[in-house]
Design an enzyme around this catalytic site. Sequence first.
Site, PDB file in Angstrom:
ATOM      1  N   SER A  92      13.736   6.068   8.136  1.00  0.00           N
ATOM      2  CA  SER A  92      13.955   6.907   7.564  1.00  0.00           C
ATOM      3  C   SER A  92      13.358   7.304   5.925  1.00  0.00           C
ATOM      4  O   SER A  92      14.474   7.247   5.109  1.00  0.00           O
ATOM      5  CB  SER A  92      15.278   6.824   7.437  1.00  0.00           C
ATOM      6  OG  SER A  92      15.724   5.591   6.771  1.00  0.00           O
ATOM      7  N   GLY A  93      12.108   7.473   5.897  1.00  0.00           N
ATOM      8  CA  GLY A  93      11.950   7.191   4.398  1.00  0.00           C
ATOM      9  C   GLY A  93      10.915   8.633   4.248  1.00  0.00           C
ATOM     10  O   GLY A  93      11.483   9.400   4.515  1.00  0.00           O
ATOM     11  N   ILE A  94      10.998   9.408   3.125  1.00  0.00           N
ATOM     12  CA  ILE A  94      10.065  10.574   3.470  1.00  0.00           C
ATOM     13  C   ILE A  94       9.406  11.119   4.384  1.00  0.00           C
ATOM     14  O   ILE A  94      10.114  11.982   4.592  1.00  0.00           O
ATOM     15  CB  ILE A  94       9.518  10.525   1.960  1.00  0.00           C
ATOM     16  CG1 ILE A  94       9.214  12.066   1.373  1.00  0.00           C
ATOM     17  CG2 ILE A  94       7.956   9.945   2.094  1.00  0.00           C
ATOM     18  CD1 ILE A  94       8.494  12.261   0.366  1.00  0.00           C
ATOM     19  N   TYR A 124      12.973   4.145  -3.433  1.00  0.00           N
ATOM     20  CA  TYR A 124      12.464   2.581  -4.377  1.00  0.00           C
ATOM     21  C   TYR A 124      11.139   3.638  -5.335  1.00  0.00           C
ATOM     22  O   TYR A 124      10.984   2.495  -6.853  1.00  0.00           O
ATOM     23  CB  TYR A 124      11.930   1.454  -4.087  1.00  0.00           C
ATOM     24  CG  TYR A 124      13.535   0.117  -3.421  1.00  0.00           C
ATOM     25  CD1 TYR A 124      13.715  -0.455  -4.374  1.00  0.00           C
ATOM     26  CD2 TYR A 124      14.019   0.964  -2.145  1.00  0.00           C
ATOM     27  CE1 TYR A 124      15.490  -0.802  -4.271  1.00  0.00           C
ATOM     28  CE2 TYR A 124      15.041   0.300  -2.092  1.00  0.00           C
ATOM     29  CZ  TYR A 124      15.867  -0.616  -3.392  1.00  0.00           C
ATOM     30  OH  TYR A 124      16.903  -1.645  -2.199  1.00  0.00           O
ATOM     31  N   ALA A 125      10.632   4.824  -5.402  1.00  0.00           N
ATOM     32  CA  ALA A 125       9.661   4.921  -5.591  1.00  0.00           C
ATOM     33  C   ALA A 125      10.410   5.591  -7.350  1.00  0.00           C
ATOM     34  O   ALA A 125      11.216   6.486  -6.995  1.00  0.00           O
ATOM     35  CB  ALA A 125       8.845   5.998  -4.500  1.00  0.00           C
ATOM     36  N   GLY A 127       7.673   6.711 -10.127  1.00  0.00           N
ATOM     37  CA  GLY A 127       7.372   7.479 -10.461  1.00  0.00           C
ATOM     38  C   GLY A 127       7.259   9.458 -10.274  1.00  0.00           C
ATOM     39  O   GLY A 127       7.479   9.781 -11.054  1.00  0.00           O
ATOM     40  N   GLU A 193      -0.132   9.154 -14.933  1.00  0.00           N
ATOM     41  CA  GLU A 193      -0.318   8.048 -14.804  1.00  0.00           C
ATOM     42  C   GLU A 193      -1.868   7.590 -14.430  1.00  0.00           C
ATOM     43  O   GLU A 193      -2.640   8.412 -14.579  1.00  0.00           O
ATOM     44  CB  GLU A 193       0.599   7.991 -13.506  1.00  0.00           C
ATOM     45  CG  GLU A 193       1.884   8.507 -13.234  1.00  0.00           C
ATOM     46  CD  GLU A 193       2.203   8.271 -11.806  1.00  0.00           C
ATOM     47  OE1 GLU A 193       1.812   7.842 -11.163  1.00  0.00           O
ATOM     48  OE2 GLU A 193       3.812   7.727 -12.565  1.00  0.00           O
ATOM     49  N   ASP A 292       6.902  -4.330  10.490  1.00  0.00           N
ATOM     50  CA  ASP A 292       7.428  -3.387  11.412  1.00  0.00           C
ATOM     51  C   ASP A 292       6.448  -3.064  12.718  1.00  0.00           C
ATOM     52  O   ASP A 292       6.022  -3.090  13.233  1.00  0.00           O
ATOM     53  CB  ASP A 292       8.687  -3.609  12.131  1.00  0.00           C
ATOM     54  CG  ASP A 292      10.156  -4.602  10.934  1.00  0.00           C
ATOM     55  OD1 ASP A 292       9.251  -6.165  11.317  1.00  0.00           O
ATOM     56  OD2 ASP A 292      10.557  -3.924  10.872  1.00  0.00           O
ATOM     57  N   HIS A 313       1.386  -3.972  -7.530  1.00  0.00           N
ATOM     58  CA  HIS A 313       1.290  -2.812  -8.986  1.00  0.00           C
ATOM     59  C   HIS A 313       1.473  -4.246  -9.816  1.00  0.00           C
ATOM     60  O   HIS A 313       2.189  -5.104  -9.891  1.00  0.00           O
ATOM     61  CB  HIS A 313       3.163  -2.710  -8.621  1.00  0.00           C
ATOM     62  CG  HIS A 313       3.309  -1.267  -9.453  1.00  0.00           C
ATOM     63  ND1 HIS A 313       3.280  -1.412 -10.821  1.00  0.00           N
ATOM     64  CD2 HIS A 313       3.184  -0.295  -8.985  1.00  0.00           C
ATOM     65  CE1 HIS A 313       4.044  -0.045 -11.390  1.00  0.00           C
ATOM     66  NE2 HIS A 313       3.560   0.383 -10.817  1.00  0.00           N
ATOM     67  N   ARG A 368      -4.437   0.859 -10.509  1.00  0.00           N
ATOM     68  CA  ARG A 368      -4.163  -0.042 -10.461  1.00  0.00           C
ATOM     69  C   ARG A 368      -4.482  -1.840 -10.217  1.00  0.00           C
ATOM     70  O   ARG A 368      -4.066  -2.529 -11.359  1.00  0.00           O
ATOM     71  CB  ARG A 368      -3.167  -0.027  -9.594  1.00  0.00           C
ATOM     72  CG  ARG A 368      -1.613   0.974  -9.942  1.00  0.00           C
ATOM     73  CD  ARG A 368      -0.944   1.758  -8.723  1.00  0.00           C
ATOM     74  NE  ARG A 368       0.316   2.055  -9.083  1.00  0.00           N
ATOM     75  CZ  ARG A 368       0.867   2.876  -8.336  1.00  0.00           C
ATOM     76  NH1 ARG A 368       1.316   2.016  -7.063  1.00  0.00           N
ATOM     77  NH2 ARG A 368       2.611   3.581  -8.538  1.00  0.00           N
ATOM     78  N   HIS A 429       2.870  -4.298  -3.903  1.00  0.00           N
ATOM     79  CA  HIS A 429       3.205  -3.120  -3.834  1.00  0.00           C
ATOM     80  C   HIS A 429       3.201  -2.263  -2.386  1.00  0.00           C
ATOM     81  O   HIS A 429       4.113  -1.231  -2.329  1.00  0.00           O
ATOM     82  CB  HIS A 429       3.213  -2.597  -5.369  1.00  0.00           C
ATOM     83  CG  HIS A 429       3.296  -1.089  -5.067  1.00  0.00           C
ATOM     84  ND1 HIS A 429       5.076  -0.856  -5.487  1.00  0.00           N
ATOM     85  CD2 HIS A 429       2.868   0.240  -5.509  1.00  0.00           C
ATOM     86  CE1 HIS A 429       5.464   0.686  -6.025  1.00  0.00           C
ATOM     87  NE2 HIS A 429       4.251   0.648  -6.175  1.00  0.00           N
ATOM     88  N   ARG A 464      -4.701   3.232  -3.598  1.00  0.00           N
ATOM     89  CA  ARG A 464      -4.311   3.874  -3.796  1.00  0.00           C
ATOM     90  C   ARG A 464      -3.673   4.616  -5.154  1.00  0.00           C
ATOM     91  O   ARG A 464      -3.501   4.015  -6.505  1.00  0.00           O
ATOM     92  CB  ARG A 464      -2.696   3.747  -2.720  1.00  0.00           C
ATOM     93  CG  ARG A 464      -1.552   5.143  -2.960  1.00  0.00           C
ATOM     94  CD  ARG A 464      -0.700   5.195  -2.383  1.00  0.00           C
ATOM     95  NE  ARG A 464       0.467   3.988  -2.890  1.00  0.00           N
ATOM     96  CZ  ARG A 464       0.949   3.961  -4.312  1.00  0.00           C
ATOM     97  NH1 ARG A 464       1.420   5.875  -4.520  1.00  0.00           N
ATOM     98  NH2 ARG A 464       1.929   2.990  -4.653  1.00  0.00           N
ATOM     99  N   LEU A 470       4.001   9.201  -1.988  1.00  0.00           N
ATOM    100  CA  LEU A 470       5.182  10.166  -1.178  1.00  0.00           C
ATOM    101  C   LEU A 470       4.027  11.084  -1.137  1.00  0.00           C
ATOM    102  O   LEU A 470       4.140  12.090   0.608  1.00  0.00           O
ATOM    103  CB  LEU A 470       6.074  10.989  -2.219  1.00  0.00           C
ATOM    104  CG  LEU A 470       6.875   9.221  -2.890  1.00  0.00           C
ATOM    105  CD1 LEU A 470       7.868  10.501  -4.088  1.00  0.00           C
ATOM    106  CD2 LEU A 470       7.795   8.160  -2.246  1.00  0.00           C
TER     107      LEU A 470
END
Length: 645
Positions: A92-94, A124-125, A127, A193, A292, A313, A368, A429, A464, A470
């Site tokens: 059920s995320g983006i 929890y994202a 940025g 960023e 999962d 991260h 990163r 991360h 990434r 996102l």
Amino acid sequence: MATCIPAGTLYYKVKNCKRQSCRRTAWVSDMPIKRYLQKDVSWSKGVSKAMQIHRCEFSVPPLCKNRNLFKVTSSCKKEGPTKYFDFAVIGSGIAGLRYALEVAKYGSVAVITKAEPHECNTNYAQGGVSAVLCPSDSVESHMKDTIVAGAYLCDEESVRVVCTEGPERVRELIAMGASFDHGEDGNLHLMREGGHSHNRIVHAADMTGKEIERALLKEVINNPNIFVFQHHFAIDLLTCQDGSDITCLGVDTLNTETLEVVRFISKATLLASGGAGHIYPKTTNPLVATGDGIAMAHRAQAVISNMEFVQFHPTALADEGLPIKPTEPRDNAFLISEAVRGDGGILYNLAMERFMPLYDERAELAPRDVVARSIDDQLKKRDEKYVLLDISHKPKNEVLSHFPNIASTCLQYGLDITCHPIPVVPAAHYMCGGVHSGLQGETNVKGLHVAGEVACTGLHGANRLASNSLLEGLVFARRAVQPSVDQTKNSTLDLTTLNLWPRPIVPFSLGSNARDKILSATKELRKELQSVMWYYVGIVRSTMRLETAERKICNLEAKWEEYLFKHGWKPTMVVAEICEMRNLFCCAKLVISSALSRRESRGLHYTVDFPHLEESERFPTIIFPSSSVNSSWSSRQLHKQPMYQ
């Protein structure tokens, strides 16, 4: 005759591909990039061809003896232990919510989520979402930044698709009611960023993911064709095989509130279940991120790719350096957004020496992987537990307006970030690898699409770029819609043949004493697995450490399985903690085996034995389907022939 490639024994990098269907991994019109692109690299098309050769034979349910797998049903049935939908969305995320909203125009949709609908990595994202929305920016520039950050392992077509379609996907979010920050001129306020050459990060202060999740959930709740099933733990995909074709027909779940096994039968399934951060003890991911989806897909014979590239991260809040220590250990590390460095934050060691310029000319704005390795090096050289990230030199009102969530959280522990530096440490991360997919989110398993962190689309390559995740979820969720709709048009449901798979069993028959012992032992072994992964498969690796980790984790898994079955556990029994442990073992082994197969250092995978980037190794790591024969319990679907009687 098809050949079987057992899991953990052969990880095949597709090389020297001369077919026209193969795509080069990364190219834009820029000379520094061209130097790295001397050879062609196969991605989804080439791998699809190879999959026809490396196909394993498995036990086949009688359901698949006929080409017509389904009979027509006119409507979904939502009551009872078996539920029927046109589309099933796991996560059920983006990515999952955006896909659900589109396919709901064509049929009934089940959104299956492990906890509360908002409890996902998206929420929890901090940025933001990267997109070309400024006239001075360009798709080519975004592509170049993505490819450079990805250490030239990115797939060119995937990068171009995401960078080109991304701006429209962001505009769609705004049209749905997502509220992003604007500047005084009335235009979107775009942040910069690490790794980005332009300001292109759309954000809602430092709580962008939460705002996107809010807007999407509101639309989902108001959609009469979408049914959300919260606290439903996805156990295993339901698959069958017909010749060389494997088809996904749904998923078995455990309602963790009622302890009822619920079977979802669907014509098309989207796997959007997020990553596997909790194979490590320190992660920014919520507790639900236990791999999962990747593990289920692997057991269902889906191709897995690039699992060695685990992004740490660089800047998670270090509890050891806070004036007021947390009273209890955190379930997940609190993220200090990439945007803090993008907004001028400076990294210091505990002697208040700025160190990033010693490692990279881009200093704090390096990608990163570079920043995380630099911090790791400082901590080891100086025998310290954290470094400091300072944003206090910026105007106080600016800091508080850009980072209200970070400021308030730190203040709870006695730290005012407008006056003092923030103690930070790297934490697991993001998984750049995952279920191998094409440009429409398709997998080698018919009826199964993937989107979001669970997928490996080729966008991220070996590392990434900040705020591309996102965006990727939005773009590929949208791209998976049409092939999913086409799948439903060609599929019908035969209600008389859908109980041929044995159902998972909740272990009510075990005494409470046995259950308590099993759960207690599992909890301790979970900590041991995480410790092994952190120590041996972390930011800096070596062949000896990886081989040690492989041996230790195999021994831990064997010990765990022996303990379970000695205490009366049956292979088809399920509780959430045991299912998570199966998935953690599975994902940990995939990461280690993939890392051992890459004999170079590239992006997030750095090994002291092969410290340099090698052009001959510039290929995705492909994990082909495994044989279910002689595989461990964690690598085999529950409805397959059990290992233990």
